[in-house]
Design an enzyme around this catalytic site. Structure first.
Site: not given
Ligand SMILES: Cc1cc2nc3c(=O)[nH]c(=O)nc-3n(C[C@H](O)[C@H](O)[C@H](O)COP(=O)(O)OP(=O)(O)OC[C@H]3O[C@@H](n4cnc5c(N)ncnc54)[C@H](O)[C@@H]3O)c2cc1C
Length: 389
Positions: A123-124, A126, A158, A242
């Protein structure tokens, strides 16, 4: 539920029990590559037995039953201490969206190999600057005749290093306002020239997710799901799968993990401090699982009614996060001081597995949208509170 459906479900449960009793259930190794291969073969066995895609249409290679049938089979898998198949991103997350929004050609081309486990999906969505704020994504797809040319980067993808196909969210109209109006949903062949995949190591030690770079990658226009610039609606459907579908499956798996661990301790002669740890672990896990069970019953009905993406999916996700993390921590606490030594086997417990599962449970409040974001959705869309920004 109509009486005929209840009878049909009871029949399916009997059929599943009989098949599982006659089938060799694999032991799942901890090492990632071996685990991947064992679970992929297991998915093939499940497919050959007629157990994949119970709720999917026949055109897509499924059995044309309902989400309730799928849930019953997951329960029976857990009861038989059998693992889930490997291709969960395809099966529970991306596949249902292609089933719902894809063309008939896309359904019959992409879904049957996904069910068999021949094709693994990723799933592309993020990107480095677009996780929670997904609509800010910058990966571009420009149309040239009958192709899109894709440039950009995804992260945390992932199984990106194992996948043959990627469900890619990309920007097809950079000037669209609001920004989610310019996004499309493409199916990308991961063996295309111009794709570079770099695995990233997680705290579990596994390199299960990856960075994926796209450098002038050509994608046929026929791989566009739905209409150009209408990908956001489909992405919301994928994210809701999901949250709902995945929660449904995990509920039975977590319950099985607890049962298996506690079963292993029966008959052991224990000191009172260990006894206290066990009572606490059982109590905490039991409460978390009962809450999850109550929540999932409502989800199954929503899936049967094909309600589509709903803010209630965020509650599933929150309740599942809690269950994953409460149970993960409770079971690792059983190890007492031995949790510092992954090689140890106190009371016959598999420390390496419990520590691994506990570490992975920390990701539950991040993947699929963080807990903070789910709480924002519940606050704004279910409780009608003012928007966060
Ligand atoms: C094990 C694992 C597998 C994953 N697999 C995939 C995958 O297959 N495909 C894919 O596309 N993505 C995947 N992800 C990514 C995941 O969807 C993102 O990590 C997630 O959406 C958070 O985005 P970020 O890491 O950029 O954090 P950020 O968006 O930068 O957030 C950082 C922190 O700020 C908080 N925050 C941000 N905005 C707000 C707001 N408006 N209000 C309150 N708090 C806020 C968040 O809750 C977090 O604590 C995976 C992540 C993990 C850990």
């Amino acid at each position: 539920m109509p009486v005929e459906q209840i009878t049909e479900i009871a029949d399916l449960r009997r059929e599943a029990r009989r098949w599982l009793a006659e089938t060799e259930i694999p032991t799942v190794p901890l090492e990632l590559e071996e685990r991947f291969n064992v679970l992929r073969r297991w998915q093939r066995t499940l497919f050959d037995g007629g157990w994949m895609g119970l709720g999917w249409s026949r055109e897509a290679g499924g059995r044309g039953l309902t989400a309730r049938h799928q849930q019953v089979f997951s329960e029976e898998l857990a009861r038989a201490h059998a693992p889930a198949p490997i291709g969960l991103i395809g099966l529970d997350v991306v596949g249902p969206s292609i089933h719902r929004y894809g063309s008939p050609e896309q359904r019959s081309r992409f879904l049957p190999p996904l069910l068999v486990g021949e094709d693994i999906w990723c799933q592309g969505f993020s990107e480095p600057s677009a996780g929670s704020d997904l609509a800010s994504l910058r990966t571009r797809a420009l149309r040239h005749g009958d192709k899109y040319v894709v440039n950009g980067q995804k992260v945390w993808t992932s199984w990106g290093n194992q996948a043959s196909w990627c469900a890619l969210l990309c920007r097809t109209d950079p000037d669209a306002e609001p920004k989610h109006a310019g996004i499309s949903y493409l199916i990308v062949d991961m063996s295309s020239p111009g794709i570079t995949v770099r695995p990233l190591v997680q705290m579990t030690g596994d390199a299960e997710f990856c960075e994926v770079f796209f450098d002038n990658v050509e994608v046929p226009v026929g791989n566009l799901v739905g209409k150009e610039n209408d990908g956001w609606r489909i992405a919301l459907d994928t994210l809701s799968q999901e949250r709902g579908n995945y929660a449904m499956r995990r509920q039975v798996e977590i319950g099985w993990g607890v049962e298996k661990t506690i079963d292993g301790l029966r008959g052991a002669s224990l000191e009172s401090t260990t006894n206290r740890r066990i009572s606490t672990a059982i109590g905490e896990s039991h409460v978390a699982l009962r809450v999850l069970d109550a929540q999932i019953r409502r989800t199954v009905q929503r899936l049967i009614d094909e309600v589509g993406p709903h803010p209630l999916d965020s509650i599933d996700k929150l309740v599942l996060n809690d269950a994953e993390q409460v149970v993960g921590r409770a079971l690792v606490d059983l190890l007492g001081p031995f949790r510092l030594d992954a090689e140890s086997q106190p009371l016959g417990l598999n420390a390496a597995q419990l520590i691994h599962d506990h570490y992975f449970s920390r990701a539950a409040s991040i993947y699929g949208g963080t807990s903070q974001i789910q709480r924002n959705i519940v606050a704004e869309r279910l409780l009608g509170l003012p928007r966060s920004r």
